[in-house]
Design a protein around this motif. Sequence first.
Motif, PDB file in Angstrom:
ATOM      1  N   ASN A 106       4.082   1.708   1.965  1.00 39.61           N
ATOM      2  CA  ASN A 106       4.094   0.542   3.058  1.00 39.61           C
ATOM      3  C   ASN A 106       5.037  -1.032   2.685  1.00 39.61           C
ATOM      4  O   ASN A 106       4.189  -1.959   2.813  1.00 39.61           O
ATOM      5  CB  ASN A 106       2.781   0.454   3.403  1.00 39.61           C
ATOM      6  CG  ASN A 106       2.755  -0.133   5.060  1.00 39.61           C
ATOM      7  OD1 ASN A 106       3.881  -0.570   5.906  1.00 39.61           O
ATOM      8  ND2 ASN A 106       1.651  -1.292   5.629  1.00 39.61           N
ATOM      9  N   PHE A 107       5.999  -1.527   3.493  1.00 38.37           N
ATOM     10  CA  PHE A 107       6.324  -2.225   2.842  1.00 38.37           C
ATOM     11  C   PHE A 107       6.655  -3.837   4.004  1.00 38.37           C
ATOM     12  O   PHE A 107       7.125  -4.414   4.015  1.00 38.37           O
ATOM     13  CB  PHE A 107       8.212  -2.321   2.576  1.00 38.37           C
ATOM     14  CG  PHE A 107       8.283  -1.792   0.467  1.00 38.37           C
ATOM     15  CD1 PHE A 107       8.228  -3.012   0.223  1.00 38.37           C
ATOM     16  CD2 PHE A 107       8.662  -0.846   1.199  1.00 38.37           C
ATOM     17  CE1 PHE A 107       8.366  -2.690  -1.184  1.00 38.37           C
ATOM     18  CE2 PHE A 107       8.454  -0.174  -0.453  1.00 38.37           C
ATOM     19  CZ  PHE A 107       8.493  -1.567  -1.064  1.00 38.37           C
ATOM     20  N   ALA A 143       0.874  -0.898  -0.065  1.00 41.23           N
ATOM     21  CA  ALA A 143       0.029   0.148  -0.061  1.00 41.23           C
ATOM     22  C   ALA A 143       0.900   1.089  -0.319  1.00 41.23           C
ATOM     23  O   ALA A 143       1.590   1.629   0.567  1.00 41.23           O
ATOM     24  CB  ALA A 143      -1.297  -0.185   1.277  1.00 41.23           C
ATOM     25  N   GLN A 144       0.203   2.734  -0.902  1.00 41.07           N
ATOM     26  CA  GLN A 144       1.190   3.670  -0.464  1.00 41.07           C
ATOM     27  C   GLN A 144      -0.336   4.049   0.412  1.00 41.07           C
ATOM     28  O   GLN A 144      -1.253   4.587   0.356  1.00 41.07           O
ATOM     29  CB  GLN A 144       0.963   4.147  -1.739  1.00 41.07           C
ATOM     30  CG  GLN A 144       1.417   3.547  -2.868  1.00 41.07           C
ATOM     31  CD  GLN A 144       1.900   3.719  -4.051  1.00 41.07           C
ATOM     32  OE1 GLN A 144       0.767   3.906  -5.271  1.00 41.07           O
ATOM     33  NE2 GLN A 144       3.084   4.485  -4.853  1.00 41.07           N
ATOM     34  N   ARG A 145       1.128   5.775   1.047  1.00 41.85           N
ATOM     35  CA  ARG A 145       0.115   6.451   1.338  1.00 41.85           C
ATOM     36  C   ARG A 145       0.555   8.160   0.589  1.00 41.85           C
ATOM     37  O   ARG A 145       1.807   8.049   0.303  1.00 41.85           O
ATOM     38  CB  ARG A 145       0.237   6.787   3.102  1.00 41.85           C
ATOM     39  CG  ARG A 145       1.989   6.945   3.261  1.00 41.85           C
ATOM     40  CD  ARG A 145       1.686   6.718   4.550  1.00 41.85           C
ATOM     41  NE  ARG A 145       3.480   6.975   5.212  1.00 41.85           N
ATOM     42  CZ  ARG A 145       3.363   7.231   6.552  1.00 41.85           C
ATOM     43  NH1 ARG A 145       2.810   7.611   7.416  1.00 41.85           N
ATOM     44  NH2 ARG A 145       5.110   7.286   6.657  1.00 41.85           N
ATOM     45  N   THR A 168      15.335  -0.418  -9.796  1.00 40.95           N
ATOM     46  CA  THR A 168      15.862   0.803  -8.581  1.00 40.95           C
ATOM     47  C   THR A 168      16.082   1.742  -9.275  1.00 40.95           C
ATOM     48  O   THR A 168      15.140   1.591 -10.677  1.00 40.95           O
ATOM     49  CB  THR A 168      17.380  -0.707  -9.148  1.00 40.95           C
ATOM     50  OG1 THR A 168      17.864  -0.326  -9.864  1.00 40.95           O
ATOM     51  CG2 THR A 168      17.260  -1.835  -8.509  1.00 40.95           C
ATOM     52  N   SER A 169      16.108   2.203  -8.058  1.00 38.06           N
ATOM     53  CA  SER A 169      16.731   3.655  -8.444  1.00 38.06           C
ATOM     54  C   SER A 169      17.865   4.940  -7.443  1.00 38.06           C
ATOM     55  O   SER A 169      18.702   3.499  -7.340  1.00 38.06           O
ATOM     56  CB  SER A 169      15.193   4.719  -7.971  1.00 38.06           C
ATOM     57  OG  SER A 169      14.656   4.404  -6.571  1.00 38.06           O
ATOM     58  N   LEU A 170      17.916   5.711  -8.283  1.00 34.08           N
ATOM     59  CA  LEU A 170      19.145   6.021  -7.126  1.00 34.08           C
ATOM     60  C   LEU A 170      18.732   6.666  -5.989  1.00 34.08           C
ATOM     61  O   LEU A 170      19.525   6.281  -5.457  1.00 34.08           O
ATOM     62  CB  LEU A 170      19.523   7.887  -8.086  1.00 34.08           C
ATOM     63  CG  LEU A 170      19.883   7.966  -9.569  1.00 34.08           C
ATOM     64  CD1 LEU A 170      19.793   9.177  -9.991  1.00 34.08           C
ATOM     65  CD2 LEU A 170      21.384   7.116  -9.485  1.00 34.08           C
ATOM     66  N   ALA A 171      17.868   6.395  -5.796  1.00 32.79           N
ATOM     67  CA  ALA A 171      17.481   6.543  -3.703  1.00 32.79           C
ATOM     68  C   ALA A 171      17.346   5.137  -3.074  1.00 32.79           C
ATOM     69  O   ALA A 171      17.501   5.202  -2.262  1.00 32.79           O
ATOM     70  CB  ALA A 171      15.753   6.313  -3.853  1.00 32.79           C
ATOM     71  N   SER A 172      17.391   3.945  -4.188  1.00 35.67           N
ATOM     72  CA  SER A 172      17.033   2.555  -3.577  1.00 35.67           C
ATOM     73  C   SER A 172      18.467   1.898  -3.487  1.00 35.67           C
ATOM     74  O   SER A 172      18.162   1.373  -2.570  1.00 35.67           O
ATOM     75  CB  SER A 172      16.344   1.450  -4.382  1.00 35.67           C
ATOM     76  OG  SER A 172      16.829   1.484  -5.801  1.00 35.67           O
ATOM     77  N   ARG A 209      18.663  -1.151   0.114  1.00 37.00           N
ATOM     78  CA  ARG A 209      19.215  -0.703   1.982  1.00 37.00           C
ATOM     79  C   ARG A 209      18.220   0.477   1.907  1.00 37.00           C
ATOM     80  O   ARG A 209      17.253   1.040   3.995  1.00 37.00           O
ATOM     81  CB  ARG A 209      20.442   0.236   1.351  1.00 37.00           C
ATOM     82  CG  ARG A 209      21.784  -0.365   2.326  1.00 37.00           C
ATOM     83  CD  ARG A 209      23.182   0.544   1.819  1.00 37.00           C
ATOM     84  NE  ARG A 209      24.095  -0.563   1.722  1.00 37.00           N
ATOM     85  CZ  ARG A 209      25.412   0.321   1.494  1.00 37.00           C
ATOM     86  NH1 ARG A 209      25.245   1.104   1.637  1.00 37.00           N
ATOM     87  NH2 ARG A 209      26.386  -1.015   1.809  1.00 37.00           N
ATOM     88  N   ASN A 210      17.570   1.071   0.726  1.00 38.95           N
ATOM     89  CA  ASN A 210      16.240   1.537   0.824  1.00 38.95           C
ATOM     90  C   ASN A 210      15.192   1.134   0.053  1.00 38.95           C
ATOM     91  O   ASN A 210      14.947   1.424  -0.872  1.00 38.95           O
ATOM     92  CB  ASN A 210      16.814   3.191   0.794  1.00 38.95           C
ATOM     93  CG  ASN A 210      14.791   3.953   0.373  1.00 38.95           C
ATOM     94  OD1 ASN A 210      14.332   3.545   1.228  1.00 38.95           O
ATOM     95  ND2 ASN A 210      15.470   4.627  -0.078  1.00 38.95           N
ATOM     96  N   PRO A 211      14.738   0.320   0.302  1.00 39.80           N
ATOM     97  CA  PRO A 211      13.210  -0.466  -0.750  1.00 39.80           C
ATOM     98  C   PRO A 211      12.536   0.718  -1.257  1.00 39.80           C
ATOM     99  O   PRO A 211      11.756   0.317  -1.671  1.00 39.80           O
ATOM    100  CB  PRO A 211      12.447  -1.456   0.194  1.00 39.80           C
ATOM    101  CG  PRO A 211      13.929  -1.710   1.933  1.00 39.80           C
ATOM    102  CD  PRO A 211      14.512  -0.529   1.603  1.00 39.80           C
ATOM    103  N   SER A 212      11.865   1.359  -0.168  1.00 40.17           N
ATOM    104  CA  SER A 212      11.300   2.262  -0.460  1.00 40.17           C
ATOM    105  C   SER A 212      11.577   3.625  -1.915  1.00 40.17           C
ATOM    106  O   SER A 212      10.644   3.719  -2.133  1.00 40.17           O
ATOM    107  CB  SER A 212      10.763   3.667   0.675  1.00 40.17           C
ATOM    108  OG  SER A 212       9.972   2.907   1.895  1.00 40.17           O
ATOM    109  N   GLY A 213      12.211   3.471  -1.604  1.00 47.22           N
ATOM    110  CA  GLY A 213      12.990   3.994  -2.613  1.00 47.22           C
ATOM    111  C   GLY A 213      13.112   3.143  -3.909  1.00 47.22           C
ATOM    112  O   GLY A 213      13.539   4.112  -5.330  1.00 47.22           O
TER     113      GLY A 213
END
Length: 556
Positions: free
Chosen positions: A82-83, A38-40, A488-492, A473-477
């Motif tokens: 929300n992971f 889910a997203q918020r 993948t992204s630069l943030a993830s 390291r940052n799944p939300s990214g």
Amino acid sequence: MAVGNALLTGVSGLNSHQKMLEVIGNNLANLNSTAYKAQRVLFSDLLYQTVSAASSGSNGLIGGINPSQVGSGSQVGQITANFTQGNLEPTGQNLDFAIDGDGFFVVSGGGAPKYTRAGSFSVDADGLLIDPSTGYRVQRFGDAGEPNGLDPSFQIAGDMNIHVPFGASIPGKTTSLVNLVGNLSSDSVGPAAEVLSTNAPWLSGGLPATNATLLNSLESMVTPYAAGDSLQFTGTNKDGTPVNTTFNVGPTTTVGDMLNAITAAFPDGTATIDVDGNIQLTSNTTGEALFSVQIRDVTGNTGAVRFDTHPFVVAENGREGTKVLGGFEVYDIRGKAHSVTTTLQKQADGSWNLSATIPSGDGTILDGQIDNIRFNDDGSFLEAGGVGLADLNLSFTWRDLAQPQVITLSFGSQNSYDGMTQLSAASTTSAFQDGYASGTLTEVRMSSNGLIEGVATNGRSIPLAQLAIATFRNPSGLTRSGSNYYDTSLASGDAEIGTALSGDRGTVKSNYLERSNVDIALEFTQLITAQRGFSANARTITVTDEVLQELTGLIR
């Protein structure tokens, strides 16, 4: 100018809450999407117009003045995922996998790899494990399933796709070791020779007769023998063959002479006289015997002895040693099963011998005997084959196979109870061998560490491949790309590939799928909040419009 700002502020609020409604709607639309997260929406305010600047106090006479600012509305600050773990739902499908904990499955469609929590996979026509909704191929990690010189291998080094060869032939393994376990009852008896004995001793002068005693000196003598007299021996030999012969006697004939004649008449036994004066006929071999002996004077003799007062009776029944039957199956080099029947037999010295047989026409026994199996007084296993001997092997040549097959038997560890024992319990035997038949790969199963094993019809399991599990390291990214995939992204950060249960990666469970973690109650609550926010901002625009109409009326 200020009224115009109010319009723009209301519009920004409408836009923000519209995005919130879109996100909530997407969450509800994916209420039953496999492993959906889910997203918020989080809002933030926009730039401010400073009406009056802040000032500080002066020499302690007056205080400072706070700034006066008017905002220009709101904007979407973040749309976060929300992971948290979704519920795991059992499916009963062997190729449905779920990750309990952190991590993503890795799939490849020819371009950059993609990552997913949705593990509903299948096998395509090429025998590859795929995501059937997109055709993307599930990826593996490590060298499990590649050629190792021991197990059948179906993975290609350097190719990270997973081959699942349903229907492939799995070769059998030739039996080389058989472990025997069980108990040989301590109440078992060894072999014995049958013994016939006269039921009354022969005496001479009140003393037991001996080999040197003359027949005419026996106390049972009625009339002394003269030259030309004869005795008749009748009865049956050990195998039941009838015996009927005569023996010439006279004044000098001794008991020893008669014993020699009895031995000659019954060649499967030996006649002796014991210290008590009883004549005995002992079988030369162990086992059951059909001996019977009668001695009588031939009609017309001058002399006569009361042989009827010394009839032969069975003093000890002949028997084989106790036998314990068992058996096991062995597999040849082609994976074909062969039945081997074993007989463990107690020996006179307390040891046991093992003999093996096979069905007629199945092959030839080259070595089917293991002797001198012994146990300690406490019933634990001692040795087999004798001290310094290593003949613990059975050897067979099977029909249509030229190479002999040698099978080593193990009776357990010395001085232990982990194999065969000799206790007072009943006799039982079981066998466990290390071979197996050839088979066909029919199903797969998953270990908690992500190791996929193939199960063949012969019961054998072989490693097929290890699922690759990615963490970030940052799944939300991660960037969502649809079809339950993430990029993948630069943030993830880059994907860190490994195996389940390593590092911070979770457990892989088969026959399960992860459900969406959307909380419908929370989403409906947020839906109401978004609606109220949208309505409030729309009201701002309506009021501002009315104010503008009033201003326009002033001009008229």
